[in-house]
Design a protein around this motif. Structure first.
Motif, PDB file in Angstrom:
ATOM      1  N   THR A 405       0.839  -1.197   0.000  1.00 26.45           N
ATOM      2  CA  THR A 405       0.000   0.000   0.000  1.00 26.45           C
ATOM      3  C   THR A 405       0.875   1.249   0.000  1.00 26.45           C
ATOM      4  N   THR A 406       0.576   2.149  -0.912  1.00 25.05           N
ATOM      5  CA  THR A 406       1.213   3.462  -0.913  1.00 25.05           C
ATOM      6  C   THR A 406       0.117   4.516  -0.926  1.00 25.05           C
ATOM      7  N   GLU A 407       0.436   5.659  -0.376  1.00 26.23           N
ATOM      8  CA  GLU A 407      -0.521   6.760  -0.314  1.00 26.23           C
ATOM      9  C   GLU A 407      -0.024   7.884  -1.208  1.00 26.23           C
ATOM     10  N   GLN A 408      -0.910   8.376  -2.053  1.00 26.25           N
ATOM     11  CA  GLN A 408      -0.571   9.505  -2.920  1.00 26.25           C
ATOM     12  C   GLN A 408      -1.576  10.617  -2.680  1.00 26.25           C
ATOM     13  N   ILE A 409      -1.087  11.739  -2.145  1.00 24.28           N
ATOM     14  CA  ILE A 409      -1.940  12.917  -1.939  1.00 24.28           C
ATOM     15  C   ILE A 409      -1.919  13.718  -3.226  1.00 24.28           C
ATOM     16  N   ILE A 410      -3.049  13.820  -3.861  1.00 23.14           N
ATOM     17  CA  ILE A 410      -3.123  14.472  -5.163  1.00 23.14           C
ATOM     18  C   ILE A 410      -4.551  14.926  -5.391  1.00 23.14           C
ATOM     19  N   GLY A 411      -4.694  15.993  -6.137  1.00 24.78           N
ATOM     20  CA  GLY A 411      -6.024  16.470  -6.479  1.00 24.78           C
ATOM     21  C   GLY A 411      -6.507  17.544  -5.538  1.00 24.78           C
ATOM     22  N   SER A 412      -7.801  17.710  -5.466  1.00 24.13           N
ATOM     23  CA  SER A 412      -8.416  18.779  -4.680  1.00 24.13           C
ATOM     24  C   SER A 412      -8.226  18.525  -3.196  1.00 24.13           C
ATOM     25  N   PRO A 413      -7.656  19.468  -2.468  1.00 21.53           N
ATOM     26  CA  PRO A 413      -7.359  19.236  -1.050  1.00 21.53           C
ATOM     27  C   PRO A 413      -8.570  19.352  -0.136  1.00 21.53           C
ATOM     28  N   VAL A 414      -9.593  20.081  -0.559  1.00 22.21           N
ATOM     29  CA  VAL A 414     -10.748  20.311   0.313  1.00 22.21           C
ATOM     30  C   VAL A 414     -11.991  19.798  -0.386  1.00 22.21           C
TER      31      VAL A 414
END
Length: 879
Positions: A405-414
């Motif tokens: 499992t990897t986490e990718q923070i991407i796209g609209s933050p709110v």
């Protein structure tokens, strides 16, 4: 109150994890810890074996940071590390975690890393292939020449626990051998092929289970392909398929056992057989709809009946084992938001499977939105789960080493909490991912590019639907060409909200253009639009796009989803005046449609086939067969219409006349004796082998007519007279022809039907007819003037200086011999020199008004091979 909720969630997680693993001081460890099974092959220098990883998971939902020490020098800062131990032994695992209030909490646990049993093998290989005669059987023994030790066995697909098994059916067989103390295991597999045994049949058409007893089966329509007898290559006895198939919903749907308000997951095998399906509460066998229990016989409950998309069934790739031995069931707990998996083993319950591991934690915090796809190289599966609180995607890679499992923070933050429901869609070409989000009370669709190699997402594009929330964006699905996206906006009928079906033309490029040219395909009040899905999921051909509508006994669909336009253009059935409102269901649809996965299609077994290459008259036709029952020796004999025969897996034959011809092929298959494994000698093999089978194959071939040209080998032109000559081949054997005149070196001179020759040389000509058949011809142009004689019929030797003498003018001749006779046959004149003229006198006098016969003998200057030539005639003398 919030603290009590956290305590309840923690207790619930502890109860869930306690079924299969050890929960000690709130971190999870795999119930079986084994040393990684990787070593270097001394022959190749490459690493071989299976990487066995131990799963760890911090089960405290309030922790925010982690530092793991695995006791052997290895470390990690992930919540859920997958760690490969290199050496057996007992290690103290230490977890330093930071809680949400900033305090540091330390937990430790002793872990014993076990060792493996002796490596099982078939034919001295971890992965082997063998072929035997159909009438025989085969004993599989993974430890034929070595001691196994204190071990236990489990075979696939039979489920036997004996040391050996005897098989009589083609397929993949694998054995997992467990160390009796540690439980660690090693596997080996063998693909067994019984010569010409019928291959496993496919499961037929795809069928969806969903909603409240709803099911949808797909039929295929289209014209059967006709054999193209004019094709330059093909099968001598082809199986005709459906041309440009179109998949349509079938009217014969059976009431299913599914009863859910939300997601359903289904998984198919390599032969398109449904293996399992789940409604979020129970798990069912695809073969007979029977409920699947745990290996110990207890009830298995998924516990996720109301999520939108929070279920996925995925084949579990295995190292050194047959594929599809096990399957993962991944689900999101709607209360704890914990993503976990269970393992279903197909070796139980008479190949229907049983749950052998339950609720193994993978990640916090997962939403209901998840989607999976087979990797580009078919060796793994990739699943995406959206965490709306972080604006992040959990990317799960599922391969033979386990789940990473990897986490990718991407796209609209709110995004709003309503963004946690609904669907994720991956485009059919795998290059895009899309889902709906709600931001500041507005509905959007967010689209990402997907890297086929790394599975990471990039280039987020936010498209404004220009529809206020609520209602909220819900379903998403791509058309089959991946350049048009559809989304639903789910209205609440109780609040008198509209539901929308919206088309977005992604090929327009930028978000502003896509939003400006969106098409509202349908807008209805009092209806609750749900999931969208292109179906069937597998199979090449024209597919419809289906939409779920809550509590309806039909599924509306789009007949032309790859075309930009309104409801009429895309062929929406859910419009007033439609012949029917959609595909009929025996049950009711809800908001969800099933998550479906399948491995790459594969057919077991083999059959006889033969192919041709080249089918033109007077040109070699190449005939080829792959043989059968490889690696057994084949003797192949081809029999032709004229009684001739040829041997070999590849041969050639030249047909001299066009038309249909039969071809018969006989394959004799020979099996080596057991002595051949001891004495590796070709002569011994031939002397001791036995015939396994003799099979006959018949086919037909159409031989197309080739052009027949009418071109002389040599063309003579009198260049001394500056002559040029045009000549054409006047071909037959076709309706139209293409010409290519070339020099002897292949340089193109003309493409006209005739060519004007003015230089002595050798010329090449290709003539191709409308059937694609070619005739090659050659013409040699040489200098050659025809011999000619010019002399008058009458002359007047009367001394008036007009036509007084007989003059013979020769051209292109040699060996001139001229003789003139009178009426009594007397020779009156003779000359071997054409320059000497006859004055008409005989014995000094002219005897006029008479005919004098003559003979001229000569040879051709340019064509001496013609020999002596002769010209006869008469000359009239007038006085």
């Amino acid at each position: 109150m919030k603290n009590w909720v956290k305590i309840f969630q923690a207790l619930l997680i502890t109860l869930l994890l306690g079924v299969v693993g050890s929960v000690h001081a709130q971190f999870y460890v795999s119930p079986k810890v084994c040393v990684t099974d990787i070593s270097m092959d001394p022959a190749t220098g490459q690493m071989i074996g299976c990487e066995k990883r131990t799963s760890f998971f911090d089960t405290d939902p309030s922790s925010t940071a982690w530092f793991w020490d695995f006791g052997d020098g290895g470390q990690s800062i992930s919540r859920n590390p997958q760690y490969p131990y290199q050496s057996p032994g007992t290690y103290t695992v230490r977890l330093n975690r930071t809680l949400a209030n900033g305090t540091l909490d330390v937990q430790t646990r002793d872990v014993t890393v076990g060792t493996f049993p002796t490596q099982p093998k078939f034919n001295d290989k971890i992965s082997a292939d063998t072929t035997v005669c159909e009438s025989s059987s085969l004993e599989l023994n993974p430890f034929k020449l070595q001691l196994a030790g204190n071990v236990k066995y489990r075979w696939f697909p039979t489920g036997d626990t004996t040391k050996t098994i005897t098989v009589d059916t083609s397929g993949c067989y694998s054995v997992e051998v467990f160390d009796a103390v540690s439980g660690c295991s090693r596997s080996a597999k063998i693909n067994v092929k019984f010569c010409l045994q019928e291959s496993s049949s496919g499961g037929g058409s795809e069928k969806w289970y969903f909603g409240k007893g709803g099911s949808l089966e797909f039929g295929v329509e289209g014209d059967s392909t006709e054999r193209d007898s004019l094709a330059n290559e093909g099968d001598l006895n082809p199986d005709l398929t459906i041309e440009d198939p179109t998949y349509k919903p079938s009217d014969s749907n059976d009431l299913s056992l599914v009863n859910t308000n939300g997601a359903v997951a289904m998984v198919y095998d390599k032969n398109n057989n449904l293996v399992f399906y789940t409604d979020g509460t129970k798990l069912f066998a695809g073969s007979d709809d029977s409920e699947i229990f745990t290996a110990s016989g207890t009830n298995f409950t998924v516990g996720n009946p109301n999520s939108a998309q929070g279920l996925t069934l995925v084949p579990k790739p295995n190292c050194n084992s047959c594929n599809f031995t096990e399957y993962y069931l991944l689900s999101q707990n709607p209360v704890t938001k914990l993503l976990s998996y269970s393992v279903i083993d197909m070796r139980y319950n008479n190949r229907k499977g049983a749950v052998v591991e339950q609720n193994i934690p993978i990640a916090f915090t997962a939403s209901e939105k998840m989607a999976a796809i087979r990797s580009s190289n078919d060796s793994a599966y990739v699943m995406y789960s959206f965490d709306y609180k972080k604006g992040a995607f959990n990317i799960l890679t599922i391969d033979s080493t386990g789940i990473k499992t990897t986490e990718q923070i991407i796209g609209s933050p709110v995004v709003d909490s309503s963004s946690s429901i609904g669907y994720i869609a991956i485009s059919p070409n795998g290059r895009k991912l899309a889902h709906g989000v709600v931001i500041a009370g507005r509905n959007y669709v967010e689209i990402f590019d997907r890297n086929l190699n790394t599975n990471t997402l990039s280039n987020p594009m936010l498209i404004d639907l220009n529809i206020a929330a609520p209602p909220v964006v819900y379903g998403v699905a791509f058309g089959s060409n991946s350049d048009i996206l559809y989304t639903t906006v789910k209205g609440n009928p109780a609040l008198n909200q509209d539901s929308y079906l919206v088309q977005l033309a992604l090929f327009l490029g930028d978000a502003a253009s896509i939003a400006a040219q969106k098409e509202i395909i349908s807008q209805r009040r009092g209806e609750e639009f749900g999931a969208l899905m292109l179906g069937p999921v597998y199979g090449a051909g024209t597919k419809y796009l289906y939409m779920s509508v809550n509590n309806k006994n039909f599924l509306p669909y789009l007949q032309n989803p790859d075309v930009k336009g309104n409801a009429a253009v895309v062929g929406l059935t859910y419009v007033p005046g439609s012949a029917k409102f959609g595909a009929p269901l025996d049950g009711l649809a809800t908001l969800g449609l099933p998550n479906i996965l399948a491995p790459a299609a594969e057919q077991e077994g083999e059959g006889i086939s033969a192919n041709y290459s080249g089918n033109c008259q007077n040109s070699p036709t190449i005939l080829t067969t792959q043989g059968i029952c490889s690696p057994m020796r084949n003797k192949v004999t081809w029999y032709f219409h004229d009684g001739t025969s040829k041997e070999g897996t590849q041969t050639s034959y030249t047909y001299t006349k066009p038309g249909w011809y039969p071809i018969r092929m006989v394959i004799e298959v020979f099996q080596k004796s057991k002595i051949s494994s001891v004495v590796n000698n070709q002569v011994v093999d031939r002397l001791t082998e036995t015939e396994c089978t003799e099979e006959e194959y018949t086919g037909t071939i159409y031989i197309k007519p080739a052009p027949v040209t009418q071109l002389p080998r040599t063309l003579y032109i009198c260049f001394e007279e500056f002559e040029k000559k045009a000549f054409g081949p006047s071909p037959k054997g076709g309706d139209s022809f293409d010409y290519t005149w070339m020099t002897s070196l292949g340089t193109t001179l003309s493409r006209d039907s005739a060519y004007v020759f003015d230089i002595p040389a050798t010329y090449l000509l290709d003539v191709e007819n409308n059937f694609g058949c070619l005739a090659k011809d050659t013409i040699t142009v040489r200098e050659g003037c025809e011999p000619e004689l010019f002399l008058p019929d009458v002359f007047t030797p009367n001394d008036d200086n007009l036509n007084n003498d007989l003059e013979v003018i020769p051209a292109y001749i040699t060996d001139f011999d001229f003789k003139v006779f009178n009426r009594w046959g007397e020779l009156v004149f003779t000359s071997k020199n054409p320059e000497i003229k006859w004055d008409g006198k005989f014995k000094g006098k002219v005897f006029g008004n008479q005919l004098y016969p003559y003979i001229i003998n000569y040879r051709s200057k340019y064509f001496p091979e013609r020999g002596e030539l002769q010209t006869r005639g008469s000359i009239l003398i007038l006085k």
